[in-house]
Design a protein around this motif. Structure first.
Motif, short mmCIF file in Angstrom:
data_model
loop_
_atom_site.label_atom_id
_atom_site.label_comp_id
_atom_site.label_asym_id
_atom_site.label_seq_id
_atom_site.Cartn_x
_atom_site.Cartn_y
_atom_site.Cartn_z
N PRO A 5 47.86 -7.34 -57.02
CA PRO A 5 46.56 -7.22 -56.36
C PRO A 5 45.43 -7.04 -57.37
O PRO A 5 45.66 -6.81 -58.57
N THR A 6 44.21 -7.15 -56.89
CA THR A 6 43.05 -6.77 -57.70
C THR A 6 43.07 -5.26 -57.88
O THR A 6 43.23 -4.51 -56.91
N VAL A 7 42.92 -4.82 -59.12
CA VAL A 7 43.01 -3.39 -59.43
C VAL A 7 41.77 -2.98 -60.22
O VAL A 7 41.38 -3.66 -61.18
N THR A 8 41.16 -1.89 -59.81
CA THR A 8 40.04 -1.30 -60.55
C THR A 8 40.57 -0.17 -61.41
O THR A 8 41.27 0.72 -60.93
N VAL A 9 40.25 -0.24 -62.70
CA VAL A 9 40.72 0.74 -63.69
C VAL A 9 39.53 1.57 -64.14
O VAL A 9 38.57 1.03 -64.70
N LEU A 10 39.58 2.88 -63.90
CA LEU A 10 38.51 3.79 -64.34
C LEU A 10 39.01 4.61 -65.52
O LEU A 10 40.04 5.28 -65.43
N VAL A 14 49.58 -4.63 -63.49
CA VAL A 14 48.27 -5.29 -63.53
C VAL A 14 47.35 -4.58 -64.51
O VAL A 14 46.63 -5.21 -65.29
N ALA A 15 47.35 -3.25 -64.47
CA ALA A 15 46.45 -2.47 -65.32
C ALA A 15 46.75 -2.66 -66.80
O ALA A 15 45.87 -2.42 -67.64
N GLU A 16 47.96 -3.10 -67.14
CA GLU A 16 48.27 -3.35 -68.56
C GLU A 16 47.41 -4.46 -69.15
O GLU A 16 47.25 -4.54 -70.38
N ARG A 17 46.80 -5.29 -68.31
CA ARG A 17 45.88 -6.31 -68.81
C ARG A 17 44.59 -5.67 -69.31
O ARG A 17 43.87 -6.25 -70.13
N ALA A 18 44.30 -4.48 -68.82
CA ALA A 18 43.13 -3.75 -69.28
C ALA A 18 43.49 -2.66 -70.29
O ALA A 18 42.68 -2.33 -71.16
N VAL A 19 44.71 -2.13 -70.19
CA VAL A 19 45.20 -1.07 -71.09
C VAL A 19 46.54 -1.54 -71.64
O VAL A 19 47.60 -1.19 -71.11
N VAL A 63 43.30 8.28 -66.61
CA VAL A 63 42.97 6.95 -66.11
C VAL A 63 43.29 6.89 -64.62
O VAL A 63 44.32 7.42 -64.18
N THR A 64 42.43 6.25 -63.86
CA THR A 64 42.64 6.11 -62.41
C THR A 64 42.67 4.63 -62.04
O THR A 64 41.79 3.87 -62.44
N LEU A 65 43.68 4.24 -61.27
CA LEU A 65 43.81 2.87 -60.76
C LEU A 65 43.60 2.90 -59.25
O LEU A 65 44.11 3.79 -58.56
N THR A 66 42.89 1.90 -58.75
CA THR A 66 42.64 1.83 -57.30
C THR A 66 42.82 0.39 -56.82
O THR A 66 42.41 -0.55 -57.50
N THR A 67 43.42 0.23 -55.65
CA THR A 67 43.48 -1.08 -55.00
C THR A 67 43.34 -0.89 -53.50
O THR A 67 43.57 0.20 -52.97
N VAL A 68 42.94 -1.95 -52.84
CA VAL A 68 42.75 -1.92 -51.39
C VAL A 68 44.06 -2.29 -50.70
O VAL A 68 44.78 -3.19 -51.15
N VAL A 69 44.36 -1.60 -49.61
CA VAL A 69 45.57 -1.88 -48.82
C VAL A 69 45.20 -1.79 -47.35
O VAL A 69 44.18 -1.19 -46.98
N PRO A 70 46.02 -2.37 -46.46
CA PRO A 70 45.80 -2.17 -45.03
C PRO A 70 45.92 -0.69 -44.66
O PRO A 70 46.62 0.08 -45.33
N ALA A 71 45.23 -0.29 -43.62
CA ALA A 71 45.24 1.12 -43.19
C ALA A 71 46.52 1.40 -42.42
O ALA A 71 46.52 1.55 -41.20
N ARG A 72 47.61 1.46 -43.16
CA ARG A 72 48.92 1.78 -42.57
C ARG A 72 49.52 2.93 -43.37
O ARG A 72 50.16 2.71 -44.42
#
Length: 497
Positions: free
Chosen positions: A357-362, A402-407, A378-387
């Motif tokens: 998925p698309t991941v935001t890395v802070l 996925v975050a390894e592409r940034a770190v 470090v904080t990773l966030t992604t969007v998921v269905p509300a389940r």
């Protein structure tokens, strides 16, 4: 002096409570959990500290205004507010990388031209000009005024001035964010950049109206900001401002009903049977909770904006890393999914969860978040269905990959990780499925508008992300200002001037 009962201690409720207390009212906040701030929570372990809700603050002027209007100390005297530069770094599916300066149109245009090729920056810059026009057309009715009784005008009118697109014998204009990307930006990477602003709120760009162009414009025009110590510090500052203005807080107080007398709200009933009388009730709760507290037919009538259905939530992975944060590291990096359609089908359709998925890395440059300079939080966030019941183990591993592409050295540096799921969001906020409310947007048939802050029950008001003007920290603060205005000045209140 009126007695005002506030249900919930989220940011919108706190903003309303502080303003109402300054106006001379006696305000009591009833919060079912043991703390304030709604989604703005903090997790601490082994000297590491993490935000488990929003990690950045757009449009800080909303909270500056709150602090100016409620006391002598300005916001910057209560929190250490800093601008994030670059605003964001993007890693696209084809490996292209670009860092975008904060609140600099010329800088962004130059960076995009250099990274994506000549002309890319101009197309994005021209888009921002059109997005500004949409912002100017919708700012007051969507953010600064109570919701219009004839809200259907906002629902039907598309404020984004789309460029005519000729195809064969037809001329069309973009009606969705995806069409803006395809017809006006004409680059998969620029489209990914555009759509990431909608995706961050759990919006499907294929169906989200073009008016969502205001989301990237808001960040571009007003900058991206961070509070040192984490965004939880903002919640602390607003809570302390409430306390200083004599707002009373009752934590662990579960409200089970809104009382009525002579056809208007008259107080609240608590789970222990206690009754608290009030002249006004302000409900900072999710729609499902409000429906349980007061009959839906009494609160909302025919022709009014219905509550937005639960749709998307977030999974957040908190990473404790050994080794110092490298010099020049971007605060925020968005790593875009390799297969856009597969990700969108997994989020908004019936396809299986997308493995990448698309991941935001802070990666904040903040010594208050780590035990010493030789570690990084470090904080990773992604969007998921509300389940909330869906397992997240595989997703967590995919997010780290996925975050390894940034770190690049992430796994070698990893000491431990912790995960926050939709179930945790549901526990903190009471929202069904851990859903995260979206900001109010024009057009789209009104699907992205939110119910008015006033209700059919005199004396009962709604505040926070599930009420007008919708989700997001700035919008929550604005909802507090609107509710305070409606109570202090009455139905004739028309918003800030």
């Amino acid at each position: 002096m009126a007695r005002i009962a506030v249900i919930g201690a989220g940011m919108g409720a706190l903003a309303a409570a502080a303003r109402l207390a300054v106006a001379g009212h006696r305000v009591v906040v009833y919060e079912r959990t043991d703390t304030y701030g709604g989604a703005l929570r903090r997790f601490e372990r082994d000297g590491f500290s993490f935000d488990t809700g929003p990690g950045l603050l757009p449009l800080p002027a909303v909270y500056r205004d709150l602090f100016v209007k409620t006391g002598k100390e300005p916001l910057e005297a209560c929190v250490d507010l800093v601008q994030v530069d670059p605003s964001s770094r993007h890693v696209f599916a084809d490996g292209t990388r670009v860092s975008l300066p904060n609140a600099s149109r010329a800088g962004v245009v130059a960076a995009l031209d250099e990274a994506l090729g000549s002309g890319a920056g101009k197309r994005w810059g021209d888009f921002l000009v059109r997005a500004r026009e949409a912002w100017d057309r919708t700012r007051r009715p969507l953010l600064e005024e109570p919701l219009w009784p004839n809200w259907q005008v906002l629902a039907e009118r598309e404020p984004y001035p789309a460029v005519p697109h000729k195809r064969l014998l037809r001329t069309r204009r973009a009606g969705t964010l995806a069409e803006v990307g395809a017809w006006e930006l004409r680059d998969a990477r620029l489209t990914a950049l555009l759509e990431s602003h909608a995706l961050a709120y759990g919006l499907d760009p294929r169906t989200t109206p073009a008016s969502a162009a205001v989301l990237p414009y808001l960040e571009h025009a007003f900058g991206t900001w961070y509070v040192r110590g984490g965004l939880r510090e903002l919640a602390r500052a607003v809570y302390e401002r409430c306390v200083a203005r004599k707002v009373e807080f009752r934590f662990g107080a579960d409200v089970t009903g809104v009382l009525e007398k002579d056809g208007r709200a008259s107080g609240v009933e608590l789970a222990d049977g206690t009754v608290a009388e009030a002249d006004f009730v302000v409900a900072g709760v999710a729609p499902g909770t409000l429906d349980r507290l007061s009959a839906p037919a009494r609160v909302r009538g025919d022709g009014e904006v219905p509550p937005q259905p639960a749709s998307a939530s977030r999974v957040t992975v908190l990473l404790a890393l050994r080794g110092a944060r490298p010099e020049g590291t971007a605060h925020r990096t968005v790593v875009h999914a390799a297969d856009r359609e597969a990700e969108l089908d997994a989020l908004f359709g019936t396809a299986a969860r997308h493995p990448r998925p698309t991941v935001t890395v802070l990666r904040p440059d903040d010594p208050r978040l780590v035990p010493d300079p030789d570690h990084e939080a470090v904080t990773l966030t992604t969007v998921v269905p509300a389940r909330p019941d869906e397992p997240c183990d595989d997703l967590t591993e995919n997010m780290i990959t996925v975050a390894e592409r940034a770190v690049p050295d992430l796994r070698d540096r990893l000491l431990w990780h912790d995960v926050r799921t939709p179930a945790d969001i549901a526990e903190a906020t009471g929202a069904e499925g851990g859903a995260v409310p979206v900001p109010a947007l024009a057009a789209g048939g009104g699907r992205l508008l939110h119910p008015s802050n006033s209700t059919r029950v005199p004396g009962l008001f709604t505040v926070g992300g599930w009420a007008h003007p919708g989700g997001g920290l700035p919008h929550a603060g604005m909802s507090g200002a609107l509710v305070a205005g409606l109570i202090v000045e009455g139905p004739e209140f028309r918003g800030s001037q």
